[in-house]
Scaffold this active site. Structure first.
Site, PDB file in Angstrom:
ATOM      1  N   SER A   1       0.884  -1.413  -0.031  1.00 24.24           N
ATOM      2  CA  SER A   1      -0.104   0.069  -0.222  1.00 24.24           C
ATOM      3  C   SER A   1       0.822   1.154   0.210  1.00 24.24           C
ATOM      4  O   SER A   1       1.877   1.345   0.593  1.00 24.24           O
ATOM      5  CB  SER A   1      -0.871   0.017   1.216  1.00 24.24           C
ATOM      6  OG  SER A   1      -2.043  -1.113   1.163  1.00 24.24           O
ATOM      7  N   ILE A   2       0.324   2.493  -0.824  1.00 20.64           N
ATOM      8  CA  ILE A   2       1.074   3.601  -0.716  1.00 20.64           C
ATOM      9  C   ILE A   2       1.220   4.146   0.686  1.00 20.64           C
ATOM     10  O   ILE A   2       1.963   4.715   1.150  1.00 20.64           O
ATOM     11  CB  ILE A   2       0.584   4.551  -1.677  1.00 20.64           C
ATOM     12  CG1 ILE A   2       0.603   3.992  -3.091  1.00 20.64           C
ATOM     13  CG2 ILE A   2       0.875   6.122  -1.605  1.00 20.64           C
ATOM     14  CD1 ILE A   2      -0.017   4.738  -4.369  1.00 20.64           C
TER      15      ILE A   2
ATOM     16  N   TYR B   1      -9.876   3.963 -16.539  1.00 15.07           N
ATOM     17  CA  TYR B   1      -9.698   4.487 -15.168  1.00 15.07           C
ATOM     18  C   TYR B   1     -10.936   5.282 -14.833  1.00 15.07           C
ATOM     19  O   TYR B   1     -11.384   5.289 -13.758  1.00 15.07           O
ATOM     20  CB  TYR B   1      -8.654   5.670 -14.925  1.00 15.07           C
ATOM     21  CG  TYR B   1      -8.233   6.026 -13.752  1.00 15.07           C
ATOM     22  CD1 TYR B   1      -7.570   5.078 -12.849  1.00 15.07           C
ATOM     23  CD2 TYR B   1      -8.099   7.406 -13.299  1.00 15.07           C
ATOM     24  CE1 TYR B   1      -7.218   5.387 -11.478  1.00 15.07           C
ATOM     25  CE2 TYR B   1      -7.711   7.613 -11.998  1.00 15.07           C
ATOM     26  CZ  TYR B   1      -7.354   6.621 -10.990  1.00 15.07           C
ATOM     27  OH  TYR B   1      -6.838   6.896  -9.868  1.00 15.07           O
TER      28      TYR B   1
ATOM     29  N   LYS C   1     -10.872  11.608  -8.876  1.00 15.81           N
ATOM     30  CA  LYS C   1      -9.885  12.222  -8.550  1.00 15.81           C
ATOM     31  C   LYS C   1      -9.681  13.670  -8.786  1.00 15.81           C
ATOM     32  O   LYS C   1      -9.251  14.581  -8.184  1.00 15.81           O
ATOM     33  CB  LYS C   1      -8.629  11.725  -9.340  1.00 15.81           C
ATOM     34  CG  LYS C   1      -8.254  10.028  -8.885  1.00 15.81           C
ATOM     35  CD  LYS C   1      -7.877  10.089  -7.338  1.00 15.81           C
ATOM     36  CE  LYS C   1      -7.812   8.753  -6.755  1.00 15.81           C
ATOM     37  NZ  LYS C   1      -7.293   8.684  -5.263  1.00 15.81           N
TER      38      LYS C   1
ATOM     39  N   ARG D   1       1.835  -1.126  -8.666  1.00 16.46           N
ATOM     40  CA  ARG D   1       0.708  -2.324  -8.474  1.00 16.46           C
ATOM     41  C   ARG D   1       0.550  -2.374  -7.105  1.00 16.46           C
ATOM     42  O   ARG D   1       1.400  -2.846  -6.108  1.00 16.46           O
ATOM     43  CB  ARG D   1       1.713  -3.468  -9.129  1.00 16.46           C
ATOM     44  CG  ARG D   1       1.726  -3.706 -10.651  1.00 16.46           C
ATOM     45  CD  ARG D   1       1.941  -5.055 -10.938  1.00 16.46           C
ATOM     46  NE  ARG D   1       0.750  -5.955 -10.609  1.00 16.46           N
ATOM     47  CZ  ARG D   1       0.023  -6.413 -11.100  1.00 16.46           C
ATOM     48  NH1 ARG D   1      -0.110  -5.973 -12.323  1.00 16.46           N
ATOM     49  NH2 ARG D   1      -1.026  -7.120 -10.728  1.00 16.46           N
ATOM     50  N   THR D   2      -1.087  -2.402  -6.802  1.00 20.62           N
ATOM     51  CA  THR D   2      -1.326  -2.554  -5.392  1.00 20.62           C
ATOM     52  C   THR D   2      -2.622  -3.109  -5.415  1.00 20.62           C
ATOM     53  O   THR D   2      -3.138  -3.523  -6.603  1.00 20.62           O
ATOM     54  CB  THR D   2      -1.462  -1.218  -4.617  1.00 20.62           C
ATOM     55  OG1 THR D   2      -2.617  -0.345  -5.643  1.00 20.62           O
ATOM     56  CG2 THR D   2      -0.435  -0.330  -4.545  1.00 20.62           C
ATOM     57  N   LEU D   3      -3.145  -3.389  -4.355  1.00 20.42           N
ATOM     58  CA  LEU D   3      -4.504  -4.019  -4.329  1.00 20.42           C
ATOM     59  C   LEU D   3      -5.453  -3.234  -4.988  1.00 20.42           C
ATOM     60  O   LEU D   3      -6.210  -3.760  -5.818  1.00 20.42           O
ATOM     61  CB  LEU D   3      -4.969  -4.224  -2.863  1.00 20.42           C
ATOM     62  CG  LEU D   3      -6.166  -5.112  -2.423  1.00 20.42           C
ATOM     63  CD1 LEU D   3      -5.730  -6.638  -2.829  1.00 20.42           C
ATOM     64  CD2 LEU D   3      -6.429  -5.205  -1.050  1.00 20.42           C
TER      65      LEU D   3
END
Ligand SMILES: NC(=O)c1ccc[n+]([C@@H]2O[C@H](COP(=O)([O-])OP(=O)(O)OC[C@H]3O[C@@H](n4cnc5c(N)ncnc54)[C@H](O)[C@@H]3O)[C@@H](O)[C@H]2O)c1
Length: 256
Positions: free
Chosen positions: A18-19, A155, A162, A192-194
């Site tokens: 995670s960021i 997106y 956003k 690349r994250t969840l």
């Protein structure tokens, strides 16, 4: 130790990719004491397992689509930490179906859910956190993506949310500035994250980014963490209402 003696609330850790995790690590390494939240029981397991790596953070549950949970979070933070010096909002959600195909097919329900969780939540947590930052300055940082400004395939409604989030950053900065609270966003390149795995074609986006960005590399969570550290610290005391790109320069290219 830019954040020595400071306390920060970090929303959005799901796992160690995670960021929010990258930012929490950077803040902890700079001396901050942390309060972390998890969205639900499923995330709680991960967060409890990871937490010891950040010293001994205080943990709370908070689903940001629920006002009562936000109120309970802020009361809990006041009770257990006294107050906070910074807040990191690193969370978003859109139904998977809305993140492929045409934006034109976005349902009312998907639009409402996405904007509620991904954009309105910043307003709600900023309002709740402001009294906890009284007389200690305060810095709020959220995460955005260039899909707010340009059309990025798939997106879709997340790009629209956003755009709302970035506009909220400016309005919140104006409202909270007189109290000494700053509000900024980091626009990160694809990682690349969840959450990003729900965006159709994310692997191709990361690859193209690494090939074409002026710095010729994919965005790394630690780069985002370090810029967040700057925004959370007094080094950035003259900056508010801004969107800072951490994307190896990709967004400066024609056609992005
Ligand atoms: N990964 C990328 O490529 C990228 C690029 C730019 C911006 N961002 C933004 O960074 C932020 C963090 O995402 P990430 O990529 O680290 O993914 P992630 O999956 O690690 O984190 C997303 C977090 O949002 C939380 N969340 C979702 N709905 C919630 C709710 N109702 N209440 C509370 N928490 C909720 C999840 O529990 C999770 O912890 C998001 O705002 C995302 O849009 C990501």
């Amino acid at each position: 130790m830019l954040l020595e003696g400071k306390t920060g609330l970090v929303l959005g850790v799901a796992n160690n990719r995670s960021i929010a995790w990258g930012i929490a690590r950077a803040a902890r390494d700079a001396g901050a004491r942390l309060v972390l939240t998890y969205q639900n029981e499923r995330m709680e397991r991960n967060v409890r397992k990871l937490a010891p790596e950040l010293g001994d953070p205080i943990l709370f549950r908070c689903d940001v689509s629920n006002d009562a949970e936000i109120d309970a979070l802020m009361s809990g933070v006041e009770r257990e930490a006294g107050g906070i010096d910074f807040l990191v909002h690193a969370l978003a959600y859109a139904p998977r179906k809305a993140l492929s195909g045409g934006y034109v097919d976005t349902t009312r329900d998907a639009f409402r859910t996405t904007l509620d969780v991904s954009a309105y939540s910043l307003v709600a947590v900023a309002r709740g956190a402001a009294p906890l930052m009284k007389d200690r300055g305060g810095s709020i940082v959220t995460l955005t993506y260039v899909g707010s400004q340009r059309v990025v395939p798939n997106y879709n409604v997340m790009g629209v949310s956003k755009a709302a989030l970035e506009a909220s950053v400016r309005y919140l900065a104006n409202d909270l500035g007189p109290q000494g609270i700053r509000v900024n966003a980091i626009s990160a390149g694809p990682i690349r994250t969840l959450a990003s795995s729900a965006v159709s074609g994310i692997s191709g986006m990361v690859r193209m980014h690494a090939e074409r960005a002026p710095l010729r590399s994919a965005t790394d969570v630690s780069e985002v963490g370090d810029t967040a550290l700057f925004l959370l610290s007094p080094l950035s005391r003259g900056i508010t209402g801004e969107v800072i790109y951490v994307d190896g320069g990709y967004s400066t290219l024609l056609g992005t």
